[in-house]
Design an enzyme around this catalytic site. Sequence first.
Site, PDB file in Angstrom:
ATOM      1  N   GLU A 248       0.852  -1.191   0.000  1.00  0.00           N
ATOM      2  CA  GLU A 248       0.000   0.000   0.000  1.00  0.00           C
ATOM      3  C   GLU A 248       0.881   1.233   0.000  1.00  0.00           C
ATOM      4  O   GLU A 248       1.990   1.193   0.543  1.00  0.00           O
ATOM      5  CB  GLU A 248      -0.878   0.021   1.266  1.00  0.00           C
ATOM      6  CG  GLU A 248      -1.902  -1.086   1.309  1.00  0.00           C
ATOM      7  CD  GLU A 248      -2.709  -1.061   2.615  1.00  0.00           C
ATOM      8  OE1 GLU A 248      -2.377  -0.301   3.531  1.00  0.00           O
ATOM      9  OE2 GLU A 248      -3.678  -1.826   2.696  1.00  0.00           O
ATOM     10  N   LYS A 250       2.424   4.401   1.380  1.00  0.00           N
ATOM     11  CA  LYS A 250       2.587   4.904   2.745  1.00  0.00           C
ATOM     12  C   LYS A 250       2.367   6.410   2.679  1.00  0.00           C
ATOM     13  O   LYS A 250       3.168   7.146   2.114  1.00  0.00           O
ATOM     14  CB  LYS A 250       3.976   4.582   3.277  1.00  0.00           C
ATOM     15  CG  LYS A 250       4.154   4.998   4.736  1.00  0.00           C
ATOM     16  CD  LYS A 250       5.489   4.535   5.272  1.00  0.00           C
ATOM     17  CE  LYS A 250       5.559   4.641   6.785  1.00  0.00           C
ATOM     18  NZ  LYS A 250       5.265   5.971   7.301  1.00  0.00           N
ATOM     19  N   ARG A 255      -2.263   9.648  11.430  1.00  0.00           N
ATOM     20  CA  ARG A 255      -3.101   8.462  11.492  1.00  0.00           C
ATOM     21  C   ARG A 255      -4.443   8.811  12.121  1.00  0.00           C
ATOM     22  O   ARG A 255      -4.490   9.551  13.105  1.00  0.00           O
ATOM     23  CB  ARG A 255      -2.409   7.404  12.324  1.00  0.00           C
ATOM     24  CG  ARG A 255      -3.088   6.058  12.258  1.00  0.00           C
ATOM     25  CD  ARG A 255      -2.123   5.001  12.684  1.00  0.00           C
ATOM     26  NE  ARG A 255      -2.647   3.667  12.585  1.00  0.00           N
ATOM     27  CZ  ARG A 255      -1.866   2.596  12.631  1.00  0.00           C
ATOM     28  NH1 ARG A 255      -0.559   2.732  12.775  1.00  0.00           N
ATOM     29  NH2 ARG A 255      -2.374   1.387  12.555  1.00  0.00           N
ATOM     30  N   GLU A 300      -4.973   7.276   6.978  1.00  0.00           N
ATOM     31  CA  GLU A 300      -4.026   8.367   7.192  1.00  0.00           C
ATOM     32  C   GLU A 300      -4.605   9.624   6.533  1.00  0.00           C
ATOM     33  O   GLU A 300      -5.038   9.574   5.384  1.00  0.00           O
ATOM     34  CB  GLU A 300      -2.676   7.976   6.564  1.00  0.00           C
ATOM     35  CG  GLU A 300      -1.553   8.928   6.835  1.00  0.00           C
ATOM     36  CD  GLU A 300      -0.713   8.581   8.074  1.00  0.00           C
ATOM     37  OE1 GLU A 300      -1.096   7.674   8.856  1.00  0.00           O
ATOM     38  OE2 GLU A 300       0.331   9.218   8.257  1.00  0.00           O
ATOM     39  N   PHE A 341      -7.180   2.427   5.159  1.00  0.00           N
ATOM     40  CA  PHE A 341      -6.475   1.183   4.858  1.00  0.00           C
ATOM     41  C   PHE A 341      -6.900  -0.010   5.700  1.00  0.00           C
ATOM     42  O   PHE A 341      -6.392  -1.107   5.511  1.00  0.00           O
ATOM     43  CB  PHE A 341      -4.956   1.374   4.915  1.00  0.00           C
ATOM     44  CG  PHE A 341      -4.420   1.991   6.186  1.00  0.00           C
ATOM     45  CD1 PHE A 341      -4.411   1.276   7.362  1.00  0.00           C
ATOM     46  CD2 PHE A 341      -3.916   3.285   6.181  1.00  0.00           C
ATOM     47  CE1 PHE A 341      -3.905   1.828   8.527  1.00  0.00           C
ATOM     48  CE2 PHE A 341      -3.412   3.852   7.340  1.00  0.00           C
ATOM     49  CZ  PHE A 341      -3.407   3.119   8.519  1.00  0.00           C
ATOM     50  N   ARG A 416       4.058  -4.056  17.294  1.00  0.00           N
ATOM     51  CA  ARG A 416       4.926  -3.722  16.173  1.00  0.00           C
ATOM     52  C   ARG A 416       5.563  -5.024  15.730  1.00  0.00           C
ATOM     53  O   ARG A 416       6.295  -5.649  16.485  1.00  0.00           O
ATOM     54  CB  ARG A 416       6.009  -2.732  16.627  1.00  0.00           C
ATOM     55  CG  ARG A 416       6.887  -2.218  15.522  1.00  0.00           C
ATOM     56  CD  ARG A 416       8.010  -1.353  16.066  1.00  0.00           C
ATOM     57  NE  ARG A 416       7.558  -0.101  16.634  1.00  0.00           N
ATOM     58  CZ  ARG A 416       7.154   0.957  15.918  1.00  0.00           C
ATOM     59  NH1 ARG A 416       7.139   0.903  14.605  1.00  0.00           N
ATOM     60  NH2 ARG A 416       6.768   2.055  16.517  1.00  0.00           N
TER      61      ARG A 416
HETATM   62  P1  AMP Z   1       6.156   5.306  10.917  1.00  0.00           P
HETATM   63  O1  AMP Z   1       5.401   6.417  11.584  1.00  0.00           O
HETATM   64  O2  AMP Z   1       7.240   5.767  10.004  1.00  0.00           O
HETATM   65  O3  AMP Z   1       6.574   4.234  11.871  1.00  0.00           O
HETATM   66  O4  AMP Z   1       5.124   4.586   9.942  1.00  0.00           O
HETATM   67  C1  AMP Z   1       3.940   4.040  10.411  1.00  0.00           C
HETATM   68  C2  AMP Z   1       2.798   4.965  10.137  1.00  0.00           C
HETATM   69  O5  AMP Z   1       2.581   5.113   8.750  1.00  0.00           O
HETATM   70  C3  AMP Z   1       1.475   4.454  10.636  1.00  0.00           C
HETATM   71  O6  AMP Z   1       1.304   4.696  12.001  1.00  0.00           O
HETATM   72  C4  AMP Z   1       0.488   5.250   9.823  1.00  0.00           C
HETATM   73  O7  AMP Z   1       0.205   6.468  10.475  1.00  0.00           O
HETATM   74  C5  AMP Z   1       1.258   5.577   8.551  1.00  0.00           C
HETATM   75  N1  AMP Z   1       0.704   4.975   7.333  1.00  0.00           N
HETATM   76  C6  AMP Z   1       0.619   5.606   6.143  1.00  0.00           C
HETATM   77  N2  AMP Z   1       0.102   4.823   5.206  1.00  0.00           N
HETATM   78  C7  AMP Z   1      -0.171   3.633   5.782  1.00  0.00           C
HETATM   79  C8  AMP Z   1      -0.726   2.399   5.308  1.00  0.00           C
HETATM   80  N3  AMP Z   1      -1.095   2.222   4.041  1.00  0.00           N
HETATM   81  N4  AMP Z   1      -0.848   1.388   6.215  1.00  0.00           N
HETATM   82  C9  AMP Z   1      -0.457   1.536   7.499  1.00  0.00           C
HETATM   83  N5  AMP Z   1       0.069   2.683   7.994  1.00  0.00           N
HETATM   84  C10 AMP Z   1       0.222   3.721   7.150  1.00  0.00           C
END
Ligand code: AMP
Length: 586
Positions: A248, A250, A255, A300, A341, A416
């Site tokens: 998907e 990102k 969120r 998101e 998502f 996680r």
């Molecule tokens: P990070 O903050 O870098 O650890 O990345 C995780 C975060 O990416 C999640 O908590 C979501 O807020 C965001 N995110 C964006 N797109 C997606 C997606 N398609 N699936 C899950 N999380 C996503």
Amino acid sequence: MLFGTAVTFYEKIESTTKRLEMTDLLTQLFKETPAAELDRLVYLTQGKVHPDYMGIELGLAEKLVTKVLAHATGLSESEVTAKWKASGDLGLVAEAAIGERRQRPLESEPLTLQRVYTNLDEIARASGGGSQERKITLLADLLGAATPKEAKYIVRAVVGKMRLGVADMTIVDALATTFATKGDRDTVERAYNVSSDLGEVARVLAADGLAGLSKIRLQLYRPIRSMLCERLETLEEILQRLGRCALEYKYDGLRVQAHVGPAQIRLFSRHLEDTTGQFPDLVDGLRRAFPGTGGIVEGEAVPVDPNTGEFLPFQEVSRRRGRKYDVEVMMKEYPVTLFLFDCLLDGDRDLTARPYRERREILHARVRPNDRVQLATFIETGDPREAEGFFDTALQVGGEGLVAKALDSTYDAGARGYQWIKFKRDYAAAMSDTVDLVVVGAFAGRGKRAGGYGALLMAAYDKGTDVFRTVCKLGSGFDDATLATLPGRLAPHRVDRRSARVDSKLQPDAWFEPAVVLEVLGAEITLSPVHTGGQDLVRKGAGFAIRFPRFTGKWREDKGPEDATTVEEIREMYEKQLKVAKAPPA
Ligand code: AMP
């Protein structure tokens, strides 16, 4: 129960750095606490009066507390402030000052946990006219009866800095050992991850034991702790690990966990705070997106440029603005779109134990996408080349990268793990030079730009074939005056159809003969299946694209279209960028 009992344990907990010892102390404390008071004790130990999602928070202004302390101890306000500045902890100031209290308190009953909790709760809830005075009275009432050590924790709780160093998971461990065995901690944790409420978990455990926890279910308007991603360095590794999986986009935003019920919609952040008030347009969009059954969905929220359809990641917008930009302010200024998502609750059916693919299919069946609410773009693949192409597209439209998801993965609240793996660009390659690009098309404006042009289709010059090939949609960097004059300035070059010298996969609303050259600055050069500049040079099917392009304001009237930046030059810039990215850090 006396508040003093809890305080005796808090003192010991605070002075240990060993987690096991802390868990033991908490377990002893829980055992001494009557069942009916356990939830309140747990909240106080967390430095709260309610779970975060309820939004009833302590956090009195320290200045106000200083005032009350002065009043309670007979010190002057400036004396209290000086001590506070010296120690940095108003709790310690309270402890010392009450210890040498110049005015002795009236004979008072020892403080009970119940009284402390009730006053703190009322302080947290007080609002509106006269609430300031009320808070002062409530705090003064507690401090008037408190021992120095009790005062320390009351003051710390009231300013929102408990400083016990007790992590939520330590409370989970201690609850498991108090009411079951260490081995049952996962069951206790699950109940916490689903309810986001340790007080509730404690209440149920105290009343019904471990068996009672199965009654804690996913529930509308009570957020579930978010599932999180692990990270791997290459798409190959990800595909090796997951096999055929879902990829998907990102999205780089905030969120949002949306609770869509028949009567109301509530939104929660990743930290489970209620953010409903920040996104009135999302609430409206969700209302329209769920004509039938509601439930709990996740996505998101990203600001989207309505004219190019590209996302505007927060850092990018703040960089362009040249100042730190408050996310909340930005969310107000730029319309946001929620990319959904996941679906965790469908009507009243809990989907968290169902496989990802089924949850996604249900999500897609329930949602009617609209301007504010969309479905996250995804593919299913096991092919690294296809995955790379998809990654390029994600970056080009403004995404941060990809999230890979195991097709059969359940929604593991609060965890996680490698069921979700993020893949991001691991360098920030800035384009150091501007490029001069040729206007070959224009897209009709939307929103504030309706009636004019919203974005321009820009091309680089391919010298070898004498053709102009597209590299970006340009929508940023135009002030209102320029926007207003754009159609007029471009009109002399307008043609009915694509010029034979223009190569484009995109279909703009207006075509132009290559003539006008604009100076453009981008964040970096990426590969994109959408653009034709340098197509197939680096990867089959992909051309070069400029990410986050912005008009510098310079019309290169001194340049003819053949003097524009060439595809070859863009290729050199791309390669230089890769070298910089690969170079070991200085
Ligand atoms: P990070 O903050 O870098 O650890 O990345 C995780 C975060 O990416 C999640 O908590 C979501 O807020 C965001 N995110 C964006 N797109 C997606 C997606 N398609 N699936 C899950 N999380 C996503």
